[in-house]
Design an enzyme around this catalytic site. Sequence first.
Site, short mmCIF file in Angstrom:
data_model
loop_
_atom_site.label_atom_id
_atom_site.label_comp_id
_atom_site.label_asym_id
_atom_site.label_seq_id
_atom_site.Cartn_x
_atom_site.Cartn_y
_atom_site.Cartn_z
N HIS A 348 9.68 6.03 -10.24
CA HIS A 348 8.81 5.91 -9.05
C HIS A 348 7.53 5.13 -9.29
O HIS A 348 6.69 5.08 -8.40
CB HIS A 348 8.40 7.29 -8.54
CG HIS A 348 9.51 8.05 -7.92
ND1 HIS A 348 9.82 7.97 -6.59
CD2 HIS A 348 10.41 8.90 -8.45
CE1 HIS A 348 10.85 8.75 -6.32
NE2 HIS A 348 11.23 9.33 -7.44
N LYS A 534 -3.23 8.05 2.11
CA LYS A 534 -2.46 8.11 0.86
C LYS A 534 -3.37 8.66 -0.23
O LYS A 534 -4.57 8.80 -0.02
CB LYS A 534 -1.96 6.72 0.47
CG LYS A 534 -3.01 5.62 0.60
CD LYS A 534 -2.43 4.23 0.37
CE LYS A 534 -1.79 3.61 1.58
NZ LYS A 534 -0.33 3.61 1.54
N ARG A 535 -2.81 8.95 -1.39
CA ARG A 535 -3.67 9.39 -2.48
C ARG A 535 -4.73 8.35 -2.80
O ARG A 535 -4.53 7.16 -2.58
CB ARG A 535 -2.82 9.68 -3.73
CG ARG A 535 -2.10 10.99 -3.63
CD ARG A 535 -3.06 12.16 -3.52
NE ARG A 535 -3.69 12.42 -4.80
CZ ARG A 535 -3.37 13.45 -5.60
NH1 ARG A 535 -2.46 14.32 -5.23
NH2 ARG A 535 -3.98 13.61 -6.75
N LYS A 540 -4.43 1.33 -5.02
CA LYS A 540 -4.14 1.34 -3.58
C LYS A 540 -5.27 0.68 -2.78
O LYS A 540 -5.12 0.39 -1.61
CB LYS A 540 -3.91 2.77 -3.10
CG LYS A 540 -2.66 3.42 -3.69
CD LYS A 540 -2.48 4.84 -3.19
CE LYS A 540 -1.42 5.63 -3.91
NZ LYS A 540 -0.05 5.37 -3.47
N THR A 642 5.65 5.07 1.43
CA THR A 642 6.45 5.65 2.52
C THR A 642 5.60 5.86 3.77
O THR A 642 6.15 5.91 4.87
CB THR A 642 7.09 6.99 2.09
OG1 THR A 642 6.12 7.75 1.36
CG2 THR A 642 8.31 6.78 1.23
N LYS A 646 6.45 5.43 7.94
CA LYS A 646 6.13 6.41 8.99
C LYS A 646 5.26 5.78 10.06
O LYS A 646 5.44 6.00 11.25
CB LYS A 646 5.39 7.61 8.37
CG LYS A 646 6.27 8.44 7.45
CD LYS A 646 5.46 9.35 6.52
CE LYS A 646 6.34 9.78 5.36
NZ LYS A 646 5.60 10.42 4.26
C1 AZC Z 1 5.14 7.35 -5.66
C2 AZC Z 1 4.87 5.84 -5.63
O1 AZC Z 1 3.54 5.58 -6.01
C3 AZC Z 1 5.12 5.35 -4.21
O2 AZC Z 1 4.98 3.96 -4.15
C4 AZC Z 1 6.52 5.75 -3.76
O3 AZC Z 1 6.71 5.44 -2.42
C5 AZC Z 1 6.73 7.24 -3.96
O4 AZC Z 1 6.48 7.61 -5.30
C6 AZC Z 1 8.14 7.69 -3.63
O5 AZC Z 1 9.07 6.92 -4.33
N1 AZC Z 1 4.89 7.90 -6.98
C7 AZC Z 1 4.35 9.13 -7.13
O6 AZC Z 1 4.06 9.80 -6.15
N2 AZC Z 1 4.14 9.63 -8.39
C8 AZC Z 1 4.57 9.13 -9.56
C9 AZC Z 1 4.35 9.89 -10.81
O7 AZC Z 1 5.14 8.07 -9.57
#
Ligand code: AZC
Length: 801
Positions: A348, A534-535, A540, A642, A646
């Site tokens: 991820h 988002k976080r 970002k 994601t 949305k």
């Molecule tokens: C996240 C990614 O940063 C994001 O781009 C992606 O859409 C999401 O996963 C689902 O695939 N990653 C995380 O939340 N955390 C880690 C440890 O990757």
Amino acid sequence: MSLTVTQFKKDFKKRLHEKYAIEVEDASNVEWYGALGSLVKAYYSKSLRKTHKQYIEEETKQAYYFSIEFLPGKMLKSNLLNLGILDVVRDGLKSMSIELEDVMEAEPDMALGNGGLGRLASCFMDSAASCALPVHGNGIRYDYGLFKQRFVDGYQVELPDSWLQGGNPWEVRRENKAVEVRMGGTIALVPDNSGNLIPRYYNAKVLRAIPYDTHMVGYENGVVNNLRLWSVEIPVTEEGNYLTLEERQEVENITAVLYPDDSNYDGRQLRLKQEYFFVSAGLQSIVNYYLRSGQAIEELPEKVAVHINDTHPAMCVPELMRILLDEAHLSWEKAWNITVKVMSYTNHTLMAEALEKWPTQMVEEIVPRIYQIIQEIDRRFVADVSEQVGCDIANRTRIIQNDHVHMAHLAIIGSHSTNGVAKIHSDLLKNVVLHDFYLLYPERFNNKTNGIAERRWLQLSNEELSGVLDETIGKTWRKDPGALKLLEAYRKDKKVLKKIAQAKQHNKKNLAAFIKQEYDIEVSSDAIFDVQIKRLHAYKRQLLNLLHIVKLYLDLKENPDRHEQARVFIFGAKAAPSYDYAKTIIKCINEVAAMVNHDPDIKGKLKIAFLPNYNVSLAEKIIPAADVSEQISLASKEASGTSNMKLMLNGAVTLATLDGANIEIKDAVGEENIVIFGLTTEEVYQYYRNNNYNAREIYENDPTIHRVLNAFIDGTIPNISREGQEIFDSLVKYNDEYFTLRDFNDYVKGQETIAAAYQDTERWGEMCLMNIANAGRFSADQTVERYAEDIWHIEAVATEE
Ligand code: AZC
């Protein structure tokens, strides 16, 4: 299911009487919720038993999604929708003078995850059940979910999330499915009667793992799958095996809190224990269930697929080996063959700091037997690869390097599939980050672009727009999000465009009222609602957004009568508690907000609403009201994203870099319906190769940027003397790691394009429509179906409804 209003009212009253001994009109919303939740669970319990039986009788191959995070949010409304009784229940409650929305208020937001990764896992659970796919989740039942965020003097403050305090009507404790998990101690291999080497444990701690099952109800199809979350308990000890208070505390900590960090690898021992705990408990229970069916252990891959969601559950590989070797007494070769066939892995993130590596000494201490197995996997891998391809590549790809266990290497080597989460991300994995592995196992690499549960993110959260869609294109989209495409035929239809705009306006008014009520910020629903949720992470680039806001502010201060499109900038973002720089950005956004929102010169043309405690429930309020979706990470850094999906589904126009799934969104909606800006991945890599980025030069030569950055250090923005300097230094002194200044002017242009398009109502309406119409391809239903077919090799079961 079929249910009448009369029947529902009868059932509901009975529940309240039985559970709380109270009359409807005397109950609080907490009691209404408790009664309704347990009633809904009773309503689907027949389907649950039926699905369970069907899987057993048909010997269905089932997939288990191992994830250290799940982020389901609230479940009441979603369960009502999926059971097809949302309207009946709403009407029934209303006739008793209860608003469903008030009942929903009492449900805690289940937040056993940080961000994208955890929410994706929950979208997959919803979609798998809705597609009648036999997929179950496996994770940890944290006593405390992700911290609650508050702002005090503009600073983030973290409060504990004791989500279980009021009871949880959705879960079922499965006492008889408890298993034991061993940690610590030492291991000796001793021969048994037939000469097999059997591990003997000395001084190991035996923990009791108790499963709590939460059911995943499919959309109007009678399928109910399971999300199994494990909780640790102190085992009933034999005499003499007494635990001190400290030891008990240590055990209980294992499932106490979720690690509030979604990007940095955290080397704390406890995290490693958490990982092994839910991996071991989950796999043991799966193997027990499988063996009860009477099938041979050798056939396991025919019936079981295990998915490793990011590397946190990567110990699935050695743990399944342990079970097959030590408990089923298979040979290494047989066990390995089975393990690789059963396991698959999703990556991820490309961020180096998030790639987990554990010191070998720690692994050996906490899970000695697992460490032995990892060593043997590594030894055999190195021997094989060195012989076949050469030592260099073996040394670069091996699991144990520099006294650390590399979890991604373990996951790739021990599974048959490695996927990324958007096309560009999967390509970068193959060509850059995991290139050596791609050379070794080209057939293992594949892409599965993320998706979202469109039921929650449209049907549930945006009833206004859903109504317009029903009227315009019929209701098939509710079952088949691909049918949203039918909307395209109406792109020039002024009536339809107007209805969509009215739905948006309605949602914006609701959000404005919420913002006023909760945070006392006045925002006009005629302004553009520009959203970044988002976080909080440097990559970002919430900071890029903020720099632009400061520019707009300074422009307006200089010329208060300037014609400027009114804008409301809405932020939602938590920072990991230990991520100081992210917290600094939060403080700066809040101080800029305080400055801008109260400045009479601005005449309301600019407002900033940083809504605290961003979570799934808040997202459901913000997203339907968004006009603009900010997806502005530095190209090559966001694996997929994601929230971009949305927001487009709800008719927001994306302002984006060519990063992650933004690229696929652009392909879906066409260039004229998205605003793209900034460096490309190739350009970013070129800077890395040439090592020739010079942020100070930009600061010194670009008067706009100069002025904006100075506002952070010259007192223009109040109360940030320390934080402003830190921001300034990160950009100018430390050369702006995420190329914020390089992309600034292009971003400003993008914002100007957005403002101009917004003022042309029809043009804007068409852009919104095209985004909604083309969001179907990002349905998680499709995504899980791809996983099912290509990776897990499972099939949907037959349903009646
Ligand atoms: C996240 C990614 O940063 C994001 O781009 C992606 O859409 C999401 O996963 C689902 O695939 N990653 C995380 O939340 N955390 C880690 C440890 O990757």
